[in-house]
Design a protein around this motif. Structure first.
Motif, short mmCIF file in Angstrom:
data_model
loop_
_atom_site.label_atom_id
_atom_site.label_comp_id
_atom_site.label_asym_id
_atom_site.label_seq_id
_atom_site.Cartn_x
_atom_site.Cartn_y
_atom_site.Cartn_z
N ASP A 76 0.84 -1.19 0.08
CA ASP A 76 0.16 -0.04 0.05
C ASP A 76 0.81 1.08 0.09
O ASP A 76 1.84 1.42 0.85
N GLY A 77 0.52 2.23 -0.67
CA GLY A 77 1.32 3.59 -0.64
C GLY A 77 0.74 4.30 0.63
O GLY A 77 0.13 4.10 1.27
N LEU A 78 1.59 5.27 0.85
CA LEU A 78 1.55 6.22 1.84
C LEU A 78 0.22 7.16 1.63
O LEU A 78 -0.24 7.22 0.50
N ASN A 79 -0.21 7.20 2.86
CA ASN A 79 -1.61 8.10 2.90
C ASN A 79 -1.35 9.35 2.49
O ASN A 79 -0.18 10.27 2.62
N GLY A 80 -2.44 10.20 1.64
CA GLY A 80 -2.12 11.50 1.13
C GLY A 80 -2.22 12.62 2.37
O GLY A 80 -2.68 12.20 3.42
N ARG A 81 -2.00 13.76 1.63
CA ARG A 81 -2.12 14.86 2.66
C ARG A 81 -3.65 15.17 3.04
O ARG A 81 -4.35 15.07 2.08
N HIS A 82 -3.92 15.95 4.30
CA HIS A 82 -5.29 16.58 4.32
C HIS A 82 -5.51 17.48 3.57
O HIS A 82 -4.72 18.46 3.30
N GLY A 83 -6.64 17.75 3.03
CA GLY A 83 -7.13 18.83 2.13
C GLY A 83 -7.15 20.06 2.89
O GLY A 83 -7.08 19.95 4.24
N HIS A 84 -7.30 21.38 2.46
CA HIS A 84 -7.49 22.51 3.15
C HIS A 84 -8.83 22.58 3.70
O HIS A 84 -9.85 22.07 2.83
N ASN A 85 -8.90 23.46 4.54
CA ASN A 85 -10.11 23.79 5.42
C ASN A 85 -11.00 24.61 4.29
O ASN A 85 -10.43 25.46 3.44
N GLY A 86 -12.50 24.43 4.03
CA GLY A 86 -13.13 25.13 3.03
C GLY A 86 -13.22 26.48 3.53
O GLY A 86 -13.12 26.66 4.89
N ARG A 87 -14.10 27.49 2.77
CA ARG A 87 -14.12 28.73 3.09
C ARG A 87 -15.41 28.91 4.23
O ARG A 87 -16.15 27.96 4.27
N ARG A 88 -15.27 29.82 5.09
CA ARG A 88 -16.17 30.12 5.80
C ARG A 88 -17.64 30.41 5.14
O ARG A 88 -17.88 31.04 4.40
N GLY A 89 -18.63 29.68 5.41
CA GLY A 89 -20.01 30.13 4.91
C GLY A 89 -20.49 31.30 5.29
O GLY A 89 -20.08 31.88 6.45
N ARG A 90 -21.60 31.83 4.75
CA ARG A 90 -22.10 33.06 4.82
C ARG A 90 -23.29 33.08 5.90
O ARG A 90 -23.69 31.87 5.86
#
Length: 86
Positions: A67-81
């Motif tokens: 198995d390959g290494l786990n990928g990085r965590h994605g960026h947090n999303g923008r704050r909602g209105r």
């Protein structure tokens, strides 16, 4: 019984040695005979096919990849209105 077997083998060896001595004493003078080389004859028919060999061993299964290494965590999303008042 063992002695009689040994005596029989010794007699057989002596008989074979006498035959070999007779073959060695026969001398044929090939130079006295006029021998001319000639063309070789046609080849004979092919012989029967031999039995087929045993089947080969089964091959080994291939290795599974690691198995390959786990990928990085994605960026947090923008704050909602903020929602509108009803």
């Amino acid at each position: 019984m063992l002695i009689s077997v040994l005596v029989a083998q010794a007699a057989a060896l002596v008989a074979h040695q006498v035959q070999l001595d007779d073959l060695q004493t026969q001398h044929i003078d090939l130079q006295a005979h006029l021998v001319e080389p000639s063309a070789s004859g046609p080849s004979g028919p092919p012989g029967p096919r031999g039995p087929s060999g045993p089947p080969g061993r089964d091959g080994k299964s291939g290795r599974y990849g690691e198995d390959g290494l786990n990928g990085r965590h994605g960026h947090n999303g923008r704050r909602g209105r903020d929602g509108q008042d009803g």
